[in-house]
Design an enzyme around this catalytic site. Structure first.
Site, short mmCIF file in Angstrom:
data_model
loop_
_atom_site.label_atom_id
_atom_site.label_comp_id
_atom_site.label_asym_id
_atom_site.label_seq_id
_atom_site.Cartn_x
_atom_site.Cartn_y
_atom_site.Cartn_z
N ARG C 92 0.81 -1.22 0.00
CA ARG C 92 0.00 0.00 0.00
C ARG C 92 0.85 1.28 0.00
O ARG C 92 0.62 2.18 -0.81
CB ARG C 92 -0.99 -0.04 1.18
CG ARG C 92 -1.92 1.13 1.37
CD ARG C 92 -2.67 1.65 0.16
NE ARG C 92 -3.25 0.67 -0.70
CZ ARG C 92 -3.42 0.83 -2.01
NH1 ARG C 92 -3.04 1.94 -2.62
NH2 ARG C 92 -3.95 -0.12 -2.74
N LYS C 129 2.18 24.77 -3.35
CA LYS C 129 0.94 24.17 -2.83
C LYS C 129 1.04 22.65 -2.91
O LYS C 129 0.24 21.99 -3.58
CB LYS C 129 -0.26 24.70 -3.60
CG LYS C 129 -0.47 26.20 -3.38
CD LYS C 129 -1.68 26.75 -4.11
CE LYS C 129 -1.82 28.25 -3.84
NZ LYS C 129 -2.88 28.87 -4.65
N LYS C 161 5.65 39.70 -2.96
CA LYS C 161 4.20 39.69 -3.18
C LYS C 161 3.56 40.94 -2.64
O LYS C 161 4.23 41.79 -2.02
CB LYS C 161 3.61 38.45 -2.52
CG LYS C 161 4.17 37.15 -3.03
CD LYS C 161 3.49 35.96 -2.37
CE LYS C 161 2.86 35.08 -3.41
NZ LYS C 161 2.31 33.85 -2.83
N GLU C 189 5.61 40.08 -7.93
CA GLU C 189 4.21 39.91 -8.34
C GLU C 189 3.68 41.25 -8.83
O GLU C 189 3.78 42.26 -8.13
CB GLU C 189 3.39 39.42 -7.13
CG GLU C 189 1.98 39.06 -7.47
CD GLU C 189 1.22 38.54 -6.24
OE1 GLU C 189 1.85 37.89 -5.38
OE2 GLU C 189 0.02 38.82 -6.15
N ASP C 210 -0.44 37.49 -11.75
CA ASP C 210 -1.36 36.60 -11.04
C ASP C 210 -2.80 36.97 -11.35
O ASP C 210 -3.20 38.14 -11.25
CB ASP C 210 -1.09 36.71 -9.53
CG ASP C 210 -1.70 35.57 -8.77
OD1 ASP C 210 -1.76 34.44 -9.30
OD2 ASP C 210 -2.12 35.78 -7.62
#
Lengths: 276, 276, 276, 276, 276, 276
Positions: C92, C129, C161, C189, C210
């Site tokens: 597994r 992420k 940012k 950004e 963005d």
């Protein structure tokens, strides 16, 4: 933003089965106060880490100056209050951290000062020749001393050295690195002015001139200027640069001078803890 | 009998997300052979640890000399064969270990040689002023260089310092330590010949003469002889002993000379890895 | 060059007190052979990690294709032989690794293919992420799928940012980042074409657009061209780019398209292990 | 009752050598306040873990709703105050945790709602197809979403699958499992109604109907009823059950529907942190 | 399927800074062979773990019997060959593991034998009163000795004790537990025959009769029989059951007898290592 | 000065996936208070460690007596207040620690009392036959009970046993140990009075008389007295000394009696936690 797990390991490294002297001699409930004092002038570093060690064992520690301060011999940099056993148990790990980090910060600051006297735009940086397990703290200390951190590890910059070039040429190497990631800088080790021009033209971000004399560095800078590439590339010199030779390199036209000795040959600053 | 877990940590410290240069430039199946070579004469150390790093990543590493060998500049001390990516990834952590450990072994050996030229029965030892996280390796390197290890941590010997004596007197302190454990030696820091005599009479195993001049040490030895206690106690001198002053202390009658600088101010030996 | 310690943790996470079914039903000395087979077409990944798991428990595992291979449904990608208990215990965790990493590699490859159909020079990349604890493996899988890795962590690139810009303006922010390190790229950004021009002029290496529409991206590219700054900066677009919209962005003139979904919304590839 | 050690690891994974952007741009003593806000409706989860991350770095974090709450798009779920560097460093790991855990909780809740609309007594559960290293958090999120946890690992239930049955028959397998432990439930994977009856008669606690159609499940339920064994056994269905098909299975008479997709194919909920 | 990381920790616990006796006295390249021999009859256990310790340090270890074998005094259970330093360093941790695990296995077997003499269908099991850090090994040893493992941790079974019942009644507690998970068994601690009947009727899988006399247990069994619930529930008795009293409980009609003493009061089997 | 990392591991060992009973039955915000009470007279130990466990989970724990106190049956030794889930989750690990450590402390104190009744100057000590992973806590408990700690590990004392003596003779062995370190005591295992005299004359600090009868010990003491060496050496006796025989050894003239059984055959003190 310190690595608390690692700092706790340092405490247990110094007393895997406790501090037998204190346990035999000092009552558990005896409290004391203490001060950490420098024994020589320095740029102080490691106070944040040291304070955590005392705190973790139940004492209260207050830094009286900030990391990065220039302090003279005999300066109190931290006061501590709490159980005597806790103070004595954290003492040596705390002093070892302050001693090493201040040693690195002080040596870096001295090199930066020598460099800036000649070229205020140039900078100084350590390498990856750090103490195993202490990479983050060694780099932090150099930054506290006014240096740049250089790459932290093999993961954060491309550095194409002779071993890589034996496999692929400079242009192809730079092309592959660019294709792999546009988020990480590319540095090429150059053994000649021709290499440096080739690297800059291929799009490298930095060129590393290793083990060149200051004169040879100047010639390489001139070659890059002549090729109209000087502004496109950062020039790093390295190779057993010492406190004595760093000024000469600062005047050679390089942008950054990396010095392995900043972290591989540290002279700890002498600091002591006195019960008050 | 190396701490494999810690050594593996050193590898990941140097490449938390891999070696991007090798991944971009070097095919995964390209094999190579390499040699580690000294760039200056030294007592070599750290070979056992370095070999593990290469082996863990799938290469084969053979030390060509043993830890502790005295080697000249340009000596090959290890040969390696395996995937080029593995060789380059282990390179820097391996060299950092060999560099530091050989630096400690070489400095220790030099101090031992100076001491033995004056007093072949005296010995040299580092202190607990080691690099955080490297206590065991720093001590091992000093032993490889011919030194004694001194206490490893707060758990393996009683050392009654001024901070303890401020709480209890020498005689009571020794009594309590003896009552706590007959399996661990008792050392007392003495600030005067009187202290030393008192400690020996109380049954301490060692006396630490800190920051005394060689002359003052000789006087203290004489006082112990006069009291008929010389044979009952080991005399350690310490306190910023340097390469320059160690011989003077060796002639003072002390048994052991501890030098914090052996581990707190290390000059790494310069070693390099060449692809062959 | 896999993190063996972490992989071993995955084994113990799945059986902190052993595999009671196998212990109850299967003799310790019963050996078996098995195959891992895909149940859908995919770019396979995670084989190196999976092989380690079986090997660590005493079985022999051989990948029959290489990580990164495009395989059809029903393909055998690994054969295993060894104690049945070992095979079933590693099953597994091994499938979970292959499933997730192949899912990321396959989705990345699909996005890359869509992008290259429009603009062969553009690239695709995941973000930070990732799944907590799996950063290195998630990034590795995206690279196997033909993507760039983007920054691995907060340590390897400057990304300025809006939260940073609320404290200092773009020009000053870029200046401070450059002063901190010339070894790490600087991305800004930008919320508008003006921002992008400002960032490029200040010397940023990349600009992050963005949540812009493809049209707005094209306008920003034009503004950079008009200002003569297009060649000096890499243009990244991000912001909920999906499989459906990625082609439109590829045609907008951007250099890199980052897609959080590549790692934050993974559809595991279905793979199974059959005893043979 | 969170695994603090693992959560701290997530922080260092995202910044092994610190957050260079914040260190370069933001004064160490600058404080700020922030809010975490959902960008889509969801069942929120992961707040307890996220709060710990901020707290560990010296900020104060307050959840404004409880884990498990159903919140709309734009809801503030946590407010944070503290050093700006701490807030920004914990931001991404915290959002990654909330995003994944809320994704799992929300998908689980949706499946539960679909199931309960058909059969309020039936339940939904994930499997062991979790993200390596996140088993406990993935299971916790499913429970928050209204699911059952299913077995956590190979240690807490017997699950007799075809691989085991190839070695021993159902009856003997159940007998051995019962003899091994009466403290752990026994589930048997059945490929037919006959298998299911056999398993129930042998004393299994649960039967797993894998990859059957809803019709085939109903037939199996009927066979168990006919044999007078329906009350003695819990019926689980599994096998690529999706949001679309789950209601059909809910009406088939099964007690529990396990869905690997709940944890192996997670769509993170979009959440963001704004400095306020 | 042993936890190698934990076993390595045991080695370093016993020699954080090396084995100074062997390093001082034994040449690094001296090889030796040795045998581990029992000094009293026992059920042997821990051989798999012990073999790993020697192997990890570079020696070869062969168990001459299997874990679980009944051996007499003076039996050789393992032969070892390799570097003398490795053999001596692993000796004590290996003997401590074999000693403890064999102690548990032997005591468990003795209890099982006493129980089976009276009731061959009843079984014996330890509790969670294990040595901190050794839960898995303590449970494994009990299983080797013929016992059941009981629940391994708080995660794998519901056990509703008086502290829980002070909050909710038996019926509601069982209902909540069933709703939480159908994959984990439910045990209820009963203080009376009425409680036991109530628990069985509510659907508990096991009932725990704590601190009852054998007579009281028999009465409770009779009450369950009278209520027609005997077959629906497993009856466990516990509460300072000793070697002396275990047979009486075996005859009382209980299914399982749990004995905390099996792991909380272990008498290590005496085993020694001889250099041969 | 407790090893917090290890204590936290004990908590997760007992609930790798949480406490399902409490999660199913007890509201998260229900608070409670509790008391830990002895069920038999003992020397209490482990309170410092237990208090940490409750505190780490968010409860407040107050020891009402100090580690080392002699308490009767039914004594409250700690009160706790906090979330019911936290109290119940820490309960078993805390009781296991207190139970074992108090068991060791109580047995040690009993042995010390028997010894002191015969010879108030003699002492009692455990050996290295501790529970793997619990060396520091087992030793601490013995010290709390009035014992000496003996050597903690292979790193803090030389112990020259028959296996070493098979390689080098006593005199040479002592000479090599002395040369290796003057900071660590040297003990020699003696099989006869002649050995003991030889060891004392060679300069050993302690002599270990293993498996001698009390009469044989007395003869050996006499031989040392006759040789004028009695004052130069500490005499330890060992070898399956039991509660029954310890007094006889105390009268034999030995200084220290080591008893492996103090830690290898622990009878946990019975302690319980009651919700109040």
């Amino acid at each position: 933003m310190i690595d608390t797990g690692k700092l706790i390991e340092f405490l247990y490294e110094d007393a895997p089965f406790g501090d037998i002297t204190s346990e035999a001699l000092i009552p558990a409930d005896l409290c004391t106060s203490a001060a950490i004092r420098t024994k020589e002038p320095c740029i102080i570093a490691g106070l944040e880490e040291a304070a955590f060690l005392f705190t973790h064992l139940g004492a209260v520690a207050d830094a009286t100056v900030e990391d990065g301060a220039r302090v003279g011999a005999g300066s109190v940099v931290m006061t501590i209050a709490g159980p005597a056993r806790a103070v004595l148990r954290a003492e040596r790990p705390a002093l070892n951290l302050i001693g090493r980090m201040s040693g690195i910060a002080t040596a870096t600051r001295a090199a930066v000062d020598r460099v800036h006297a000649v070229n205020p735009a140039a900078s100084v940086t350590p390498t990856r020749k750090t103490c195993p397990g202490l990479r983050a703290l060694d780099k932090k200390a150099a930054v506290i001393g006014g240096g740049e951190p250089h790459r932290f590890s093999l993961s954060d910059m491309f550095l194409i050295k002779d071993n890589h070039r034996a496999i692929v040429g400079i242009e192809e190497a730079v092309r592959r690195a660019k294709a792999f990631s546009c988020y990480h800088k590319i540095e090429v080790e150059a053994e000649s002015a021709e290499d440096a021009v080739l690297a800059a033209r291929a799009g490298a971000d930095l060129v590393l001139l290793d083990n060149m004399t200051p004169e040879k560095v100047s010639e390489t800078v001139s070659a890059l200027v002549a090729a109209g590439l000087r502004d496109r590339i950062v020039i790093e010199v390295s190779g057993r640069v010492t406190a004595e030779t760093v000024a000469a390199y600062a005047g050679s036209g390089a942008d950054v001078i990396s010095m392995g000795a900043l972290t591989h040959t540290v002279r700890n600053i002498d600091v002591g803890l006195d019960i008050t």
